[in-house]
Design a protein around this motif. Structure first.
Motif, PDB file in Angstrom:
ATOM      1  N   TRP A   1      38.093  42.629  44.224  1.00  0.00           N
ATOM      2  CA  TRP A   1      38.822  42.211  44.926  1.00  0.00           C
ATOM      3  C   TRP A   1      39.865  41.503  44.993  1.00  0.00           C
ATOM      4  CZ3 TRP A   1      38.678  45.097  50.865  1.00  0.00           C
ATOM      5  CH2 TRP A   1      38.357  46.728  50.542  1.00  0.00           C
ATOM      6  N   GLU A   2      39.612  40.160  44.836  1.00  0.00           N
ATOM      7  CA  GLU A   2      40.151  38.970  45.032  1.00  0.00           C
ATOM      8  C   GLU A   2      41.059  39.190  44.061  1.00  0.00           C
ATOM      9  OE1 GLU A   2      39.404  34.848  43.571  1.00  0.00           O
ATOM     10  OE2 GLU A   2      38.625  35.207  45.851  1.00  0.00           O
ATOM     11  N   LYS A   3      41.098  39.776  42.520  1.00  0.00           N
ATOM     12  CA  LYS A   3      41.708  39.892  41.378  1.00  0.00           C
ATOM     13  C   LYS A   3      42.776  41.467  40.951  1.00  0.00           C
ATOM     14  CE  LYS A   3      38.619  37.950  38.204  1.00  0.00           C
ATOM     15  NZ  LYS A   3      37.280  38.152  37.460  1.00  0.00           N
ATOM     16  N   SER A   4      42.336  42.188  42.061  1.00  0.00           N
ATOM     17  CA  SER A   4      43.164  43.258  42.233  1.00  0.00           C
ATOM     18  C   SER A   4      44.465  43.255  43.247  1.00  0.00           C
ATOM     19  CB  SER A   4      42.394  44.981  42.222  1.00  0.00           C
ATOM     20  OG  SER A   4      41.430  44.644  43.091  1.00  0.00           O
ATOM     21  N   ALA A   5      43.773  42.139  44.059  1.00  0.00           N
ATOM     22  CA  ALA A   5      45.129  42.483  45.059  1.00  0.00           C
ATOM     23  C   ALA A   5      46.551  42.189  44.590  1.00  0.00           C
ATOM     24  CB  ALA A   5      45.145  40.918  46.174  1.00  0.00           C
ATOM     25  N   ASP A   6      47.726  42.087  44.555  1.00  0.00           N
ATOM     26  CA  ASP A   6      48.962  41.906  44.347  1.00  0.00           C
ATOM     27  C   ASP A   6      49.271  40.937  44.907  1.00  0.00           C
ATOM     28  OD1 ASP A   6      49.884  44.481  43.740  1.00  0.00           O
ATOM     29  OD2 ASP A   6      50.328  44.703  45.988  1.00  0.00           O
ATOM     30  N   ARG A   7      48.049  39.204  45.348  1.00  0.00           N
ATOM     31  CA  ARG A   7      48.939  38.625  45.930  1.00  0.00           C
ATOM     32  C   ARG A   7      47.666  37.411  46.031  1.00  0.00           C
ATOM     33  NH1 ARG A   7      55.112  37.638  47.633  1.00  0.00           N
ATOM     34  NH2 ARG A   7      56.617  39.401  46.576  1.00  0.00           N
ATOM     35  N   ARG A   8      47.110  36.416  46.780  1.00  0.00           N
ATOM     36  CA  ARG A   8      46.517  35.699  46.458  1.00  0.00           C
ATOM     37  C   ARG A   8      47.092  33.761  47.223  1.00  0.00           C
ATOM     38  NH1 ARG A   8      45.199  38.758  42.949  1.00  0.00           N
ATOM     39  NH2 ARG A   8      46.151  37.289  41.421  1.00  0.00           N
ATOM     40  N   ALA A   9      46.227  34.541  48.728  1.00  0.00           N
ATOM     41  CA  ALA A   9      47.237  33.310  49.296  1.00  0.00           C
ATOM     42  C   ALA A   9      46.030  32.382  50.376  1.00  0.00           C
ATOM     43  CB  ALA A   9      48.040  34.124  50.850  1.00  0.00           C
ATOM     44  N   ILE A  10      46.822  31.637  50.711  1.00  0.00           N
ATOM     45  CA  ILE A  10      45.884  30.619  51.643  1.00  0.00           C
ATOM     46  C   ILE A  10      46.606  29.802  52.426  1.00  0.00           C
ATOM     47  CG2 ILE A  10      46.338  28.556  50.516  1.00  0.00           C
ATOM     48  CD1 ILE A  10      43.758  27.488  50.489  1.00  0.00           C
ATOM     49  N   ILE A  11      45.951  30.031  53.755  1.00  0.00           N
ATOM     50  CA  ILE A  11      45.818  29.133  54.921  1.00  0.00           C
ATOM     51  C   ILE A  11      46.082  27.736  54.635  1.00  0.00           C
ATOM     52  CG2 ILE A  11      45.515  29.335  58.070  1.00  0.00           C
ATOM     53  CD1 ILE A  11      44.654  31.298  57.539  1.00  0.00           C
TER      54      ILE A  11
END
Length: 267
Positions: free
Chosen positions: A232-242
């Motif tokens: 799921w981490e890799k298949s998401a369009d974007r990766r984000a952090i707070i």
């Protein structure tokens, strides 16, 4: 109108829906097999009935009968009335705001039905703690999210503890489970959503940047222990952090969902 039935025996067979509420595994089996769920507390009971769920029965201390009289007027389900100490003997714990209701589950809607008209969606992968699931529903509802989707192994949002922590948000927020865990995020991307995984990945960008200018957004949150799966981490369009203070790398998933929902809805 509900029949008011005084009961003085905690062993009464008619109270089976409410027995041993602390035993999670027993409750899961009982509730699934009988197609029921429990609502605890006067406000939550009221919200469940107002949301259209059909009561099987009620169990409450005498002082709550009048407070819920308008709810009881809408159904012919039995209302078992017991002393609060006796209610505690049935359930195994002190019932806060001493009212309970057993209600019938309804079939889960399809993913397309849940997403109809939605612009902001929460997707949960393998959250196993009922308290966290309830808290995520509450934050999403309070901050304007339109729907929630759950991976197959997520805890039940209709479990009593999840409902109570979420203050009945599960009754007002469209939700369902994802059948296809493997291809879920690409499927959502294909429907026009920008899927954004909350993660500590090296390429994660501040969430405010990730959601800026996006029309339809899916926020993806992972399990309490390991976070999101690599798939799921890799298949998401974007990766984000707070972004956080140095030395603190993450928040509890319930807290993270509240902060992330607020940031996302300000886009």
């Amino acid at each position: 109108m509900a029949d008011l039935l005084p009961v003085d025996d905690p062993g009464d067979a008619r109270l089976a829906d409410y027995r041993d509420l602390r035993d999670v595994q027993l409750r899961k089996s009982l509730e699934v097999e009988n197609g029921l769920f429990l609502a605890e507390g006067a406000k939550v009971v009221r919200r469940a009935v107002e949301a259209g769920f059909t009561p099987r029965s009620f169990l409450m201390a005498p002082r709550w009968v009048e407070d819920l009289s308008d709810v009881l007027d809408t159904t012919d389900a039995p209302c078992f009335v017991m002393d609060e100490k006796q209610v505690e003997r049935v359930t195994g714990f002190h019932v806060h705001r001493g009212a309970l209701a057993s209600l019938r589950r309804t079939p889960l809607p399809s993913v397309p039905d849940v997403l109809k008209g939605a612009r902001s969606v929460l997707v949960l992968e393998d959250l196993v703690d009922h308290t966290n699931v309830g808290a995520v529903f509450r934050s999403g509802a309070a901050l304007g999210f339109d729907a929630v989707l759950l991976a197959p192994r997520c805890a039940d949002p209709l479990y009593r503890r999840a409902i109570k922590v979420g203050m009945g948000a599960v009754f007002s927020t469209p939700w369902t489970r994802l059948d296809d865990w493997h291809g879920a995020l690409p499927m959502l991307s294909g429907l026009g959503f920008t899927t954004i995984a909350l993660t500590l990945a090296d390429d994660a960008t501040p969430l405010e940047q990730a959601v800026a200018g996006q029309d339809k957004v899916v926020l993806v949150l992972g399990s309490e222990g390991h976070g999101l799966s690599p798939r799921w981490e890799k298949s998401a369009d974007r990766r984000a952090i707070i972004p956080m203070r140095e030395g603190i790398d993450s928040l509890n998933v319930a807290a993270a969902s509240a902060v992330a929902s607020y940031i996302t809805m300000r886009r």
